[in-house]
Design a protein around this motif. Structure first.
Motif, PDB file in Angstrom:
ATOM      1  N   ARG A   1      19.296 -10.492 -18.627  1.00  0.00           N
ATOM      2  CA  ARG A   1      20.691 -10.329 -18.244  1.00  0.00           C
ATOM      3  C   ARG A   1      21.109  -8.869 -18.449  1.00  0.00           C
ATOM      4  N   GLY A   2      21.974  -8.382 -17.581  1.00  0.00           N
ATOM      5  CA  GLY A   2      22.338  -6.970 -17.635  1.00  0.00           C
ATOM      6  C   GLY A   2      21.422  -6.116 -16.794  1.00  0.00           C
ATOM      7  N   GLU A   3      20.463  -6.753 -16.101  1.00  0.00           N
ATOM      8  CA  GLU A   3      19.532  -6.012 -15.256  1.00  0.00           C
ATOM      9  C   GLU A   3      19.482  -6.652 -13.873  1.00  0.00           C
ATOM     10  N   ILE A   4      19.602  -5.846 -12.842  1.00  0.00           N
ATOM     11  CA  ILE A   4      19.435  -6.305 -11.461  1.00  0.00           C
ATOM     12  C   ILE A   4      18.001  -6.011 -11.050  1.00  0.00           C
ATOM     13  N   MET A   5      17.327  -7.007 -10.504  1.00  0.00           N
ATOM     14  CA  MET A   5      15.980  -6.802  -9.980  1.00  0.00           C
ATOM     15  C   MET A   5      16.059  -6.776  -8.456  1.00  0.00           C
ATOM     16  N   LEU A   6      15.542  -5.708  -7.868  1.00  0.00           N
ATOM     17  CA  LEU A   6      15.554  -5.552  -6.412  1.00  0.00           C
ATOM     18  C   LEU A   6      14.117  -5.474  -5.913  1.00  0.00           C
ATOM     19  N   LEU A   7      13.731  -6.445  -5.116  1.00  0.00           N
ATOM     20  CA  LEU A   7      12.384  -6.504  -4.559  1.00  0.00           C
ATOM     21  C   LEU A   7      12.411  -5.932  -3.149  1.00  0.00           C
ATOM     22  N   HIS A   8      11.610  -4.906  -2.904  1.00  0.00           N
ATOM     23  CA  HIS A   8      11.614  -4.171  -1.647  1.00  0.00           C
ATOM     24  C   HIS A   8      10.309  -4.444  -0.901  1.00  0.00           C
TER      25      HIS A   8
ATOM     26  N   ASN B   1      20.299 -11.198  -9.531  1.00  0.00           N
ATOM     27  CA  ASN B   1      21.393 -10.665 -10.353  1.00  0.00           C
ATOM     28  C   ASN B   1      21.855 -11.747 -11.328  1.00  0.00           C
ATOM     29  N   PRO B   2      21.196 -11.886 -12.479  1.00  0.00           N
ATOM     30  CA  PRO B   2      21.496 -12.987 -13.407  1.00  0.00           C
ATOM     31  C   PRO B   2      22.860 -12.898 -14.081  1.00  0.00           C
ATOM     32  N   SER B   3      23.437 -11.683 -14.199  1.00  0.00           N
ATOM     33  CA  SER B   3      24.708 -11.543 -14.904  1.00  0.00           C
ATOM     34  C   SER B   3      25.881 -11.328 -13.960  1.00  0.00           C
ATOM     35  N   GLY B   4      25.630 -11.275 -12.661  1.00  0.00           N
ATOM     36  CA  GLY B   4      26.699 -11.058 -11.696  1.00  0.00           C
ATOM     37  C   GLY B   4      26.628 -12.056 -10.562  1.00  0.00           C
TER      38      GLY B   4
END
Length: 388
Positions: free
Chosen positions: A314-321, A334-337
């Motif tokens: 949480r607090g981290e966005i993971m972006l898979l490209h 986006n676990p926290s948003g």
């Protein structure tokens, strides 16, 4: 033939009919009504007290003379299954004990079911013995006798087992007797002799509640179709395994063990690949959020594993490209948003946005660094550094 007594709004009443109305767990007859050159489809038949009501495709003039045509193949299959239900109940009682009573039944064209009182799920051995006894009695052949008997006389002769299918309200009791085997009160259609059933195949049994076991079975041509389907499927499996009927089970278990081990190896490789994706990822830090950029082409299962890792951070966005063709595809965790709302806020720089609060997908031709700045800005963060 018959005369039309009533015909309105798709409901037809005749002075007499050969169509069996739904009742006693047996579906109704289907077919058509012939009126001159017209064929009016009969879609459903029911009984309302002493009146048989046909649900038809169009109305007919009252007092018209018509001819009914029952779907003979369907009627025959229902007769076979209904007579088989009585025989199966008697065989179940002889194998399992006198405590067996009918608790419900539903006949069908391709398969039927009967619910019986019994304290435990049927074993394969019990099922095989019930089938064997049914076949033995079918081979011997017993007459099926249908007659209307006075209540007290019927009770005196056959006892309360007559009422396993329910208690009728008429003064006379319609008794269906399989000679020297079984007798029940029944209003359904039946064969003349159990030899016409052919054979009965129990498809499966299951416990539907405490003390009630359900037997699903097929009889006659339906049983043959079921057995042939299983046979042809088994033959295909044996060909693929390179085995024969005597060794098919052992060959299958061997292949299953190999498959389990192979799946373990594949899962281990996937976890290793996912760890490599994480190790090679780029970290982009904002004031309030961290964005982890992963570049690659993970398969569906690897993407699920990445999603599980993202959910724990949480607090981290993971972006898979992932690049496919001219445009790039992105998957945002986006676990926290709210991944979906955040992705939509990037429009028109991104397109084809879909997903949910945790995960969203979209496409974009934008440079990945510009896209990352936008995401961090939208997340109330400012790019102030990049690390690995």
């Amino acid at each position: 033939t018959g005369l039309v007594l009533y015909s309105r709004n798709g409901l037809l009443v005749l002075n007499q009919t050969a169509f069996y109305p739904e009742g006693g767990g047996q579906p109704c007859d289907l077919g058509y009504i012939e009126y001159g050159s017209r064929k009016i489809q009969v879609n459903y038949v029911e009984r309302n007290e002493h009146t048989v009501i046909h649900h038809v495709s169009e109305d007919l003039p009252e007092k018209a003379r018509v001819r009914g045509h029952v779907d003979a193949s369907r009627r025959r299959s229902l007769m076979v299954h209904h007579s088989a239900t009585h025989l199966l109940l008697a065989a179940s009682r002889s194998v399992l004990g006198d405590h067996v009573w009918q608790a419900g039944a539903q006949k069908g064209v391709d398969e039927s079911r009967i619910d019986i009182t019994h304290f435990s799920k049927l074993t394969d051995k019990e099922i095989a013995e019930i089938e064997r006894r049914c076949l033995q009695q079918i081979t011997e052949g017993r007459k099926i006798i249908v007659r209307n008997i006075d209540w007290y006389k019927a009770l005196d002769q056959f006892g309360f087992r007559l009422f396993q299918g329910g208690v009728p309200l008429d003064s006379k009791l319609r008794v269906v007797e399989i000679q020297d085997i079984d007798a029940e009160g029944c209003g359904g259609t039946h064969l003349d002799n159990i030899s016409e059933i052919g054979f009965i195949k129990i498809i499966r049994s299951e416990s539907i509640q405490e003390g009630i076991q359900r037997i699903i079975f097929a009889a006659g041509q339906a049983a043959l179709r079921y057995v042939q389907k299983i046979h042809f499927g088994s033959r295909t499996i044996m060909t693929q395994l390179g085995t024969d009927p005597d060794n098919m089970e052992a060959a299958f278990m061997t292949e299953r063990s190999r498959s389990v081990e192979l799946k373990k190896d594949i899962d281990s490789l996937r976890k290793r690949y996912v760890n490599e994706y994480i190790q090679r990822s780029d970290i982009h830090r904002g004031n309030q959020i961290v964005l982890r950029l992963i570049t690659g082409d993970p398969d569906e299962e690897e993407t699920k594993l990445l999603g599980k890792i993202a959910a724990s951070n949480r607090g981290e966005i993971m972006l898979l490209h992932t690049v496919h063709g001219k445009s790039a595809k992105f998957i945002m965790f986006n676990p926290s948003g709210n991944a979906l709302e955040l992705s939509k806020s990037l429009e028109p720089s991104v397109s084809e946005v879909q997903g949910n609060k945790f995960m969203a997908t979209f496409r974009s031709d934008l440079d990945s660094n510009k896209l990352i700045r936008m995401i961090l800005d939208k997340s109330n963060g400012n790019v102030n550094g990049k690390g690995k």
